[in-house]
Every structure is written in structure tokens, then in C-alpha cells.
Design a protein around this motif. Structure first.
Motif, PDB file in Angstrom:
ATOM      1  N   GLN A  39       4.653   7.032  -4.935  1.00  0.00           N
ATOM      2  CA  GLN A  39       3.685   8.071  -4.545  1.00  0.00           C
ATOM      3  C   GLN A  39       2.297   7.768  -5.092  1.00  0.00           C
ATOM      4  OE1 GLN A  39       5.946  11.457  -6.067  1.00  0.00           O
ATOM      5  NE2 GLN A  39       5.774  12.363  -4.035  1.00  0.00           N
ATOM      6  N   LEU A  40       2.260   7.284  -6.321  1.00  0.00           N
ATOM      7  CA  LEU A  40       0.964   7.011  -6.928  1.00  0.00           C
ATOM      8  C   LEU A  40       0.259   5.860  -6.211  1.00  0.00           C
ATOM      9  CD1 LEU A  40      -0.489   8.412  -9.232  1.00  0.00           C
ATOM     10  CD2 LEU A  40       0.155   6.511 -10.695  1.00  0.00           C
ATOM     11  N   LYS A  41       1.051   4.943  -5.646  1.00  0.00           N
ATOM     12  CA  LYS A  41       0.450   3.819  -4.924  1.00  0.00           C
ATOM     13  C   LYS A  41       0.000   4.209  -3.518  1.00  0.00           C
ATOM     14  CE  LYS A  41       2.528  -0.402  -6.736  1.00  0.00           C
ATOM     15  NZ  LYS A  41       3.482  -1.475  -6.422  1.00  0.00           N
ATOM     16  N   ALA A  42       0.554   5.307  -3.004  1.00  0.00           N
ATOM     17  CA  ALA A  42       0.286   5.685  -1.612  1.00  0.00           C
ATOM     18  C   ALA A  42      -1.201   5.905  -1.386  1.00  0.00           C
ATOM     19  CB  ALA A  42       1.068   6.948  -1.269  1.00  0.00           C
ATOM     20  N   GLU A  43      -1.650   5.515  -0.227  1.00  0.00           N
ATOM     21  CA  GLU A  43      -3.071   5.649   0.112  1.00  0.00           C
ATOM     22  C   GLU A  43      -3.343   6.885   0.955  1.00  0.00           C
ATOM     23  OE1 GLU A  43      -5.581   3.445  -0.644  1.00  0.00           O
ATOM     24  OE2 GLU A  43      -4.267   2.192  -1.873  1.00  0.00           O
ATOM     25  N   ALA A  47       1.795   9.650   3.256  1.00  0.00           N
ATOM     26  CA  ALA A  47       2.665   8.712   2.533  1.00  0.00           C
ATOM     27  C   ALA A  47       2.984   9.219   1.136  1.00  0.00           C
ATOM     28  CB  ALA A  47       1.995   7.349   2.453  1.00  0.00           C
ATOM     29  N   ALA A  48       2.024   9.945   0.541  1.00  0.00           N
ATOM     30  CA  ALA A  48       2.243  10.439  -0.825  1.00  0.00           C
ATOM     31  C   ALA A  48       3.180  11.631  -0.843  1.00  0.00           C
ATOM     32  CB  ALA A  48       0.907  10.829  -1.456  1.00  0.00           C
ATOM     33  N   ALA A  55       6.375   5.668   1.213  1.00  0.00           N
ATOM     34  CA  ALA A  55       5.038   5.809   0.649  1.00  0.00           C
ATOM     35  C   ALA A  55       4.312   4.493   0.897  1.00  0.00           C
ATOM     36  CB  ALA A  55       5.108   6.131  -0.832  1.00  0.00           C
ATOM     37  N   ASP A  56       3.718   4.373   2.085  1.00  0.00           N
ATOM     38  CA  ASP A  56       3.015   3.147   2.479  1.00  0.00           C
ATOM     39  C   ASP A  56       3.850   1.902   2.216  1.00  0.00           C
ATOM     40  OD1 ASP A  56       0.927   4.617   3.363  1.00  0.00           O
ATOM     41  OD2 ASP A  56      -0.428   4.120   1.709  1.00  0.00           O
ATOM     42  N   GLY A  57       5.112   1.953   2.517  1.00  0.00           N
ATOM     43  CA  GLY A  57       5.969   0.781   2.356  1.00  0.00           C
ATOM     44  C   GLY A  57       6.471   0.581   0.946  1.00  0.00           C
ATOM     45  N   GLN A 475     -12.022  -4.466 -13.959  1.00  0.00           N
ATOM     46  CA  GLN A 475     -10.803  -4.433 -13.160  1.00  0.00           C
ATOM     47  C   GLN A 475     -10.526  -3.121 -12.458  1.00  0.00           C
ATOM     48  OE1 GLN A 475      -7.774  -6.801 -14.346  1.00  0.00           O
ATOM     49  NE2 GLN A 475      -8.986  -8.022 -15.749  1.00  0.00           N
ATOM     50  N   GLY A 476     -11.469  -2.205 -12.554  1.00  0.00           N
ATOM     51  CA  GLY A 476     -11.411  -1.096 -11.618  1.00  0.00           C
ATOM     52  C   GLY A 476     -10.618   0.131 -12.013  1.00  0.00           C
ATOM     53  N   ILE A 477     -10.138   0.246 -13.252  1.00  0.00           N
ATOM     54  CA  ILE A 477      -9.449   1.500 -13.538  1.00  0.00           C
ATOM     55  C   ILE A 477     -10.436   2.565 -13.999  1.00  0.00           C
ATOM     56  CG2 ILE A 477      -7.162   0.588 -14.055  1.00  0.00           C
ATOM     57  CD1 ILE A 477      -7.840   0.957 -17.019  1.00  0.00           C
ATOM     58  N   GLU A 478     -11.686   2.142 -14.253  1.00  0.00           N
ATOM     59  CA  GLU A 478     -12.663   3.110 -14.768  1.00  0.00           C
ATOM     60  C   GLU A 478     -12.891   4.267 -13.821  1.00  0.00           C
ATOM     61  OE1 GLU A 478     -15.553   2.451 -18.104  1.00  0.00           O
ATOM     62  OE2 GLU A 478     -16.389   1.678 -16.242  1.00  0.00           O
ATOM     63  N   GLY A 479     -13.033   3.954 -12.529  1.00  0.00           N
ATOM     64  CA  GLY A 479     -13.300   5.006 -11.563  1.00  0.00           C
ATOM     65  C   GLY A 479     -12.030   5.699 -11.124  1.00  0.00           C
ATOM     66  N   GLY A 480     -10.990   5.596 -11.891  1.00  0.00           N
ATOM     67  CA  GLY A 480      -9.748   6.284 -11.564  1.00  0.00           C
ATOM     68  C   GLY A 480      -8.880   5.470 -10.633  1.00  0.00           C
ATOM     69  N   GLU A 481      -9.271   4.216 -10.384  1.00  0.00           N
ATOM     70  CA  GLU A 481      -8.479   3.391  -9.473  1.00  0.00           C
ATOM     71  C   GLU A 481      -7.292   2.843 -10.240  1.00  0.00           C
ATOM     72  OE1 GLU A 481     -10.856   0.307  -7.721  1.00  0.00           O
ATOM     73  OE2 GLU A 481      -9.060  -0.781  -7.151  1.00  0.00           O
ATOM     74  N   LEU A 482      -6.103   3.237  -9.860  1.00  0.00           N
ATOM     75  CA  LEU A 482      -4.913   2.845 -10.608  1.00  0.00           C
ATOM     76  C   LEU A 482      -4.251   1.675  -9.896  1.00  0.00           C
ATOM     77  CD1 LEU A 482      -3.653   6.453 -11.207  1.00  0.00           C
ATOM     78  CD2 LEU A 482      -4.755   5.010 -12.882  1.00  0.00           C
TER      79      LEU A 482
END
Ligand SMILES: Cc1ncc(COP(=O)(O)O)c(C=O)c1O
Length: 486
Positions: A39-43, A47-48, A55-57, A475-482
Motif C-alpha cells: 500500500q505504501l508503494k502504491a501510486e 491501488a492503495a 497495489a500497482d503490482g 536520495q529523495g526521502i526529504e520531501g516525504g518520498e518513501l
């Protein structure tokens, strides 16, 4: 512990599982919707969604649930919330305006006119108050302003100062600063802040008391947190309150991190007033309705406050005669008719607290969980190598569920990224602090074990990355991108 196989090492996952097997509250985890890795990966929302087949595969990851140790920030959703909200929607759609006062048979929901009083009754034991000392209303920051509008009446020739911590939650700081300015006073002379000896050292009761004593003659109000958001320190509310009151200082407590986390006895501790939010340990959903406490000794007070019709006598509320007659007690501080959606979510969540048997059994489990987490952390190589330290006091009486872990500089970003990769969710406070909160309603001893295992791996990777000049910021987790790639 009794009944445990003797050959299981205390540091093993099996040991954690055996502690869970003996936990009388372990079944309550079932009452919550903990997000899955898929679910957390779903876009997409579709899917979530939990009933989505894929959930998006990420089908295989839909059964891997996150280790969610973040209830100090936002509690997960109790399953009952959707049930009760649907019942509320059915009431609204079928009854329209009659829902205000028509009680439907077999409905667990109060009429809308009584919903706020019902919520106050349910929350009163959680904060140790009489129901009429509690109002469920607005949000934390708004409630601070409303209470200060009533109880902070500065007089520059007598009492005008407000004391708070230097590292208070910014919203509290803004409230104090703007209240002082609102009264045409200057924060430089009317605001006193308490600093710990170093930014990471917990405040001591003695130090707080010495600041109160030094400002005893001209201080009007003290605003402190029950539990400090950054360090997780649980302040000695009864002692500090008693001392402040003996000096004639009004005591106001921010219980954002304390409510639903530690047992509170606001009435017996003689606290003047307090505020809280319900989206952390009370699991009622982001931004849901807050609450406030006003001690019964202020119940009949004719204090000048900012008023609204919902705080005026219930018997004349609909008379529309413009005579403002505040309800005695906390309810008299209400302004508007409250959001029934919010209150329904809160009441649903409080039903789960009732299933747990209230705060005492929860605190008993919480003490064990956090002590267990601390013991695993202290035994870890990273701790022994001084790669992180524990900011939260070791004394169980001086903390709730949360432990704040301060990493050496330059590790935080990679550590957070690696934890998410391992399906572990905690929160961070810049520049170097990770806050971990095993909440007794939905966390297990095994969750603590998984966190410490993942934390050790994450630190090892972060140390190597730092040696290679990578602090993880790119690496992009700063903006909440997990980013979860494994
Ligand atoms: C300690 C503390 N005080 C105040 C607030 C502000 O709460 P609200 O946005 O509900 O007003 C928060 C929010 O997290 C908090 O943690």
C-alpha cells in the motif's frame, strides 16, 4: 520471565515473540488498519485501497505490514472509525436535520446535540477529570488561544509574564508571543523561556522551579508540555503545578504527547487548564477535533472569555435572545457546534481504549514495551560505539512510550531511508533525532525487536555512506518520498 523456554536468548526475536504471547493486550492490534508495504508503494488511491486486488503490482507485499512506531506523530486508523462514520453518514442521509435530536434505536451513536457531551464523558477518565471539566472542541492551538483569552489578563504593573520552554513546540511559542503582542506588550519583557543546560539535556524540575521563583512576582501564566515533543521527557506535572500555583501563577499544560500515552490526573493534580490534540496516541485521524480541560474551581468563574453560542446555556441556546450565559465548566468555553464527523471518529477510537480497560493496563504494557526497546538499543553495537545516544530519560516515571534517539551528525537521512526500505516507520526531527514510540494499543515486543535490528543495519549502511561522502540528502526521502526498493 515465567513460562519461557530457557534456551531462548533474551536478545532474540523468539524472546520478543514469547513476550507478545504473554501480553494480555496483544489482540488489540487487530483493531487497527496498519498500512502494508504494498500500500505504501502504491501510486494511486485505487491501488492503495485495502480492497484493491493489486497495489500497482505489489501484490506480494500487500501482506507485509509496516512496523508502525509513529503513533506519537499520527496514530493509525482504528477499524471502528469506518464503521461508526458509515453509521453517522447513514443517520445524516436518512434523518437530515432530525439527526440533531432524534435517537435511533440500536444506534451506538449519540444524537448530534449530545455528541460533544458524550465525547467529554469518554475522554474524562483518560485525562483524569470530571466530565464537566472537559470540552471536546476546536484544535490544540486554537484552544490555547481561547483559554489564554480567558485566563491571561496581564497587568504590566503586576503580573504580565508568561513562562514557557525555549524549545517549546513552535505553535505554542507563537501563541504566547502573539498573545503578549495582542495585549500590546512586548515578548522581550513579558516572555520568559526556560532552557535546559544543553539543547539535548532534559529539563529538571528543580531548574523549572528556580525560574518560577525568580519570576514569581510578575508572572501570570506558565505553559509547559506534559511530554516534551523532542526529548520525550514526561514532566512532573503535579509538583510543578503545585509550586506554580503556590506562587499565584496560572498553570496551562500542552498534553499533545501525553494524552492517551501516560495516565493523567488533571483534577487531582490541581492543574488549572490543559489542551490536547487527538490525532497522536488517541488515533482519531489527522487534524481531528481537540480538547481542553478547565479545573472545576474555575467552573463558575465569571471570567471574560471569547464566547460563542455552543458555550451558552443549552436550555436557551435556541431561544435566539442574545443573552450569553456560559455553561458552568469546560463546556462553557465552546464556541461553535462541533464537527460530528470528527467526534464520531474520536468516539470510535475511544471505544478501543475502553476495550483495553483504560489507561492503567495500557501504561503497564507501555512501561514494559519501552523498557524492552531501551534494553535492546543499549545492547546494540551502534550504541556501544557511540553512534547514537538516547535523549529520553531512563527513569520510566519521566517518560511515556517515546524514545528519542540522537544520531551522530550526517547519518539521519540514510538511516531514515534504510528504515523505510525495511518497512519500519518512525519519525525524524532535524538535524539528528529519530523518535520511536511503541504504542501499547497496536505495537508489539516483536515490533521493537524488528526496529532495533533494522536500526542497526541502517546505521551501518549510513556510516559507510558517510565515509564515501554521501549523507543521503540527494536520495529523495526529504520531501516525504518513501523509496522502497526491497
Ligand atoms: C506539542 C505540540 N503542541 C502543539 C501542536 C499543534 O497542534 P495543532 O496543529 O493541532 O494545533 C503539536 C502538533 O503536533 C504538538 O506536537
Amino acid at each position: 520471565m515465567d513460562g519461557e523456554p530457557h534456551d531462548v536468548p533474551i536478545s532474540s526475536r523468539e524472546h520478543a515473540q514469547s513476550l507478545d504471547a504473554q501480553d494480555p493486550l496483544s489482540h488489540l492490534k487487530e483493531q487497527f488498519l496498519i498500512p502494508s508495504k504494498g500500500q505504501l508503494k502504491a501510486e494511486s488511491l485505487q491501488a492503495a485501497s485495502r480492497d484493491s486486488a493489486s497495489a500497482d503490482g505489489h501484490d506480494s507485499e500487500n501482506s507485509i505490514y509496516l512496523v508502525y512506531l509513529c503513533g506519537n506523530s499520527l496514530g493509525p486508523q482504528p477499524k471502528l472509525v469506518a464503521t461508526r462514520l458509515q453509521q453517522h453518514l447513514n443517520t445524516w442521509s436518512s434523518q437530515g436535520v432530525f439527526g440533531h435530536f432524534k435517537a435511533l434505536n440500536q444506534s451506538p451513536l449519540p444524537t448530534w446535540l449530545d455528541a460533544d457531551a458524550k465525547a467529554s464523558e469518554s475522554i474524562a477518565p483518560i485525562v483524569g477529570a470530571h466530565p464537566d471539566e472537559v470540552a471536546v472542541m476546536q484544535t490544540l492551538t486554537a484552544n490555547l488561544h481561547f483559554l489564554m483569552s480567558a485566563f491571561y489578563k496581564p497587568d504590566i504593573t503586576k503580573r504580565h509574564k508568561i513562562i514557557l520552554e525555549t524549545k517549546a513546540f513552535p505553535s505554542d511559542h507563537f501563541v504566547v508571543e502573539t498573545q503578549i503582542r495582542h495585549h500590546n506588550l512586548n515578548p522581550e519583557t513579558s516572555m520568559i523561556t526556560i532552557s535546559p543546560p544543553t539543547p539535548e539535556t532534559p529539563l529538571t524540575t528543580d531548574h523549572i522551579i528556580s525560574i518560577l521563583d525568580a519570576n514569581a512576582n510578575d508572572t501570570a501564566l506558565l505553559l509547559l508540555p506534559g511530554i516534551q515533543f523532542y526529548t520525550g521527557q514526561f514532566l512532573n506535572i503535579p509538583l510543578i503545578t503545585a509550586h506554580a500555583r503556590s506562587l499565584g501563577i496560572f498553570t496551562l499544560w500542552d498534553l499533545a504527547h501525553a494524552v492517551g500515552n501516560v495516565p493523567l490526573q488533571l483534577h487531582d493534580w490541581d492543574v488549572d487548564a490543559a489542551v490536547w490534540c487527538t490525532y497522536k496516541y488517541l488515533n482519531s485521524g489527522p487534524g481531528t477535533i481537540g480538547g481542553l480541560f478547565v479545573h472545576s474551581r474555575h467552573a463558575e468563574s465569571k471570567v471574560n472569555r471569547l464566547g460563542g453560542w455552543w458555550g451558552s446555556s443549552k436550555s436557551t441556546r435556541f431561544a435566539m435572545d442574545n443573552s450569553y450565559s456560559p455553561i458552568p465548566g469546560a463546556a462553557g468555553f465552546q464556541l461553535s457546534n462541533p464537527s460530528i464527523l470528527d467526534i464520531t471518529a474520536l468516539n470510535a477510537s475511544l471505544e478501543v481504549f475502553a476495550m483495553a480497560g483504560g489507561m492503567q493496563p495500557l501504561r503497564a504494557k507501555s512501561l514494559k514495551l519501552t523498557a524492552y526497546l531501551e534494553s535492546l538499543l543499549r545492547a546494540s553495537q551502534a550504541f556501544k560505539n557511540h553512534l547514537f545516544k538516547i535523549l529520553t530519560p531512563s527513569d520510566p516515571e519521566q517518560r511515556g512510550a517515546q524514545l528519542s534517539l540522537q544520531l551522530v551528525p550526517g547519518l539521519l537521512h540514510v538511516v531514515m531511508r534504510e528504515l523505510v526500505l525495511r518497512s519500519v516507520v518512525v519519525d525524524e526531527r532535524q538535524p539528528d533525532v529519530v523518535r520511536v514510540a511503541p504504542a501499547p494499543l497496536f505495537n508489539s515486543f516483536e515490533d521493537c525487536w524488528v526496529f532495533v535490528d533494522a536500526f542497526a543495519q541502517a546505521i551501518e549502511i549510513a556510516v559507510k555512506a558517510k565515509e564515501n561522502g554521501d549523507d543521503g540528502k540527494k536520495q529523495g526521502i526529504e520531501g516525504g518520498e518513501l523509496e522502497m526498493t526491497s
